[in-house]
Design an enzyme around this catalytic site. Sequence first.
Site, PDB file in Angstrom:
ATOM      1  CB  SER A   1      -0.901   0.011   1.243  1.00  0.00           C
ATOM      2  OG  SER A   1      -1.595   1.247   1.344  1.00  0.00           O
ATOM      3  CG  HIS A   2       0.666   4.529  -2.677  1.00  0.00           C
ATOM      4  ND1 HIS A   2       0.222   3.472  -3.432  1.00  0.00           N
ATOM      5  CD2 HIS A   2       1.419   5.295  -3.507  1.00  0.00           C
ATOM      6  CE1 HIS A   2       0.670   3.602  -4.667  1.00  0.00           C
ATOM      7  NE2 HIS A   2       1.395   4.688  -4.741  1.00  0.00           N
ATOM      8  CB  SER A   3      -1.227   4.266   3.687  1.00  0.00           C
ATOM      9  OG  SER A   3      -1.488   4.163   5.070  1.00  0.00           O
TER      10      SER A   3
ATOM     11  N   GLY B   1       3.648   6.545  -0.038  1.00  0.00           N
ATOM     12  CA  GLY B   1       4.366   6.168  -1.247  1.00  0.00           C
ATOM     13  C   GLY B   1       4.664   4.686  -1.175  1.00  0.00           C
TER      14      GLY B   1
ATOM     15  CG  ASP C   1      -2.408   1.324  -2.229  1.00  0.00           C
ATOM     16  OD1 ASP C   1      -1.578   1.141  -3.150  1.00  0.00           O
ATOM     17  OD2 ASP C   1      -2.215   2.151  -1.314  1.00  0.00           O
TER      18      ASP C   1
END
Lengths: 132, 132
Positions: free
Chosen positions: B8-10, B43, B69
Amino acid sequence: MIGLLIVSHSRKIAEGVKELADQMTQARVPIVAAGGTNEGELGTSADLIADGAAQLAAHGVDGMLVLVDLGSAVMSAEIALESVAQPYRLSNAPLVEGALIAAVEASVGADLDRVAAAADQTRELRKIDSNE
Amino acid sequence: MIGLLIVSHSRKIAEGVKELADQMTQARVPIVAAGGTNEGELGTSADLIADGAAQLAAHGVDGMLVLVDLGSAVMSAEIALESVAQPYRLSNAPLVEGALIAAVEASVGADLDRVAAAADQTRELRKIDSNE
């Protein structure tokens, strides 16, 4: 403007979705994370969801799109939203993907129908070109 | 057993998905969260993803399902997975919903094809009975 209420069994997921959506929209869209129980454990809390809806209402949103992770969050959300005066819609969309696209759509001033439809369309999203 | 790699970017989203899937499967399935950049910012990081794949490999998994994601995570994942010896599949499934169902399927010993198919089916998930 339409606001988003992010309901997850995990506080981290809900907060992460809000952070990512805030970044994508430069925080122009009111988004509230309502994840986990009151104690921050895994689960959902009608109280937290109701508080989130009240925060969006206080922000003056014209409507709310409510995104959930699992069907078992729906009952908590329905209880929590009983006394909400603003129009709202419970979304069938995937939580992360739906919230991100809904946030972008809301950021350009779309109404609740259009924001909800944009979220729903993420079911068809193809992330990977090569397989399937 | 099949393992899951959550990209995920998070970091919060990836960790939250792992926690929720671990709870649903009593941690019987090897799941690694690879979210955010090396510094924990929003990112993706090919390094973190490669480390995650190496952790799964070290766990002796028979294969890996990689959930992402956003499409923009796919390139990082593809770079990171170039040197992975185990069979793996990049999934088009919604991140949260796909990971949870894939974890349940993996927990009963399903092979990579079946785990991947179970994740893909979450596109059709109807969380809400009443609308649409």
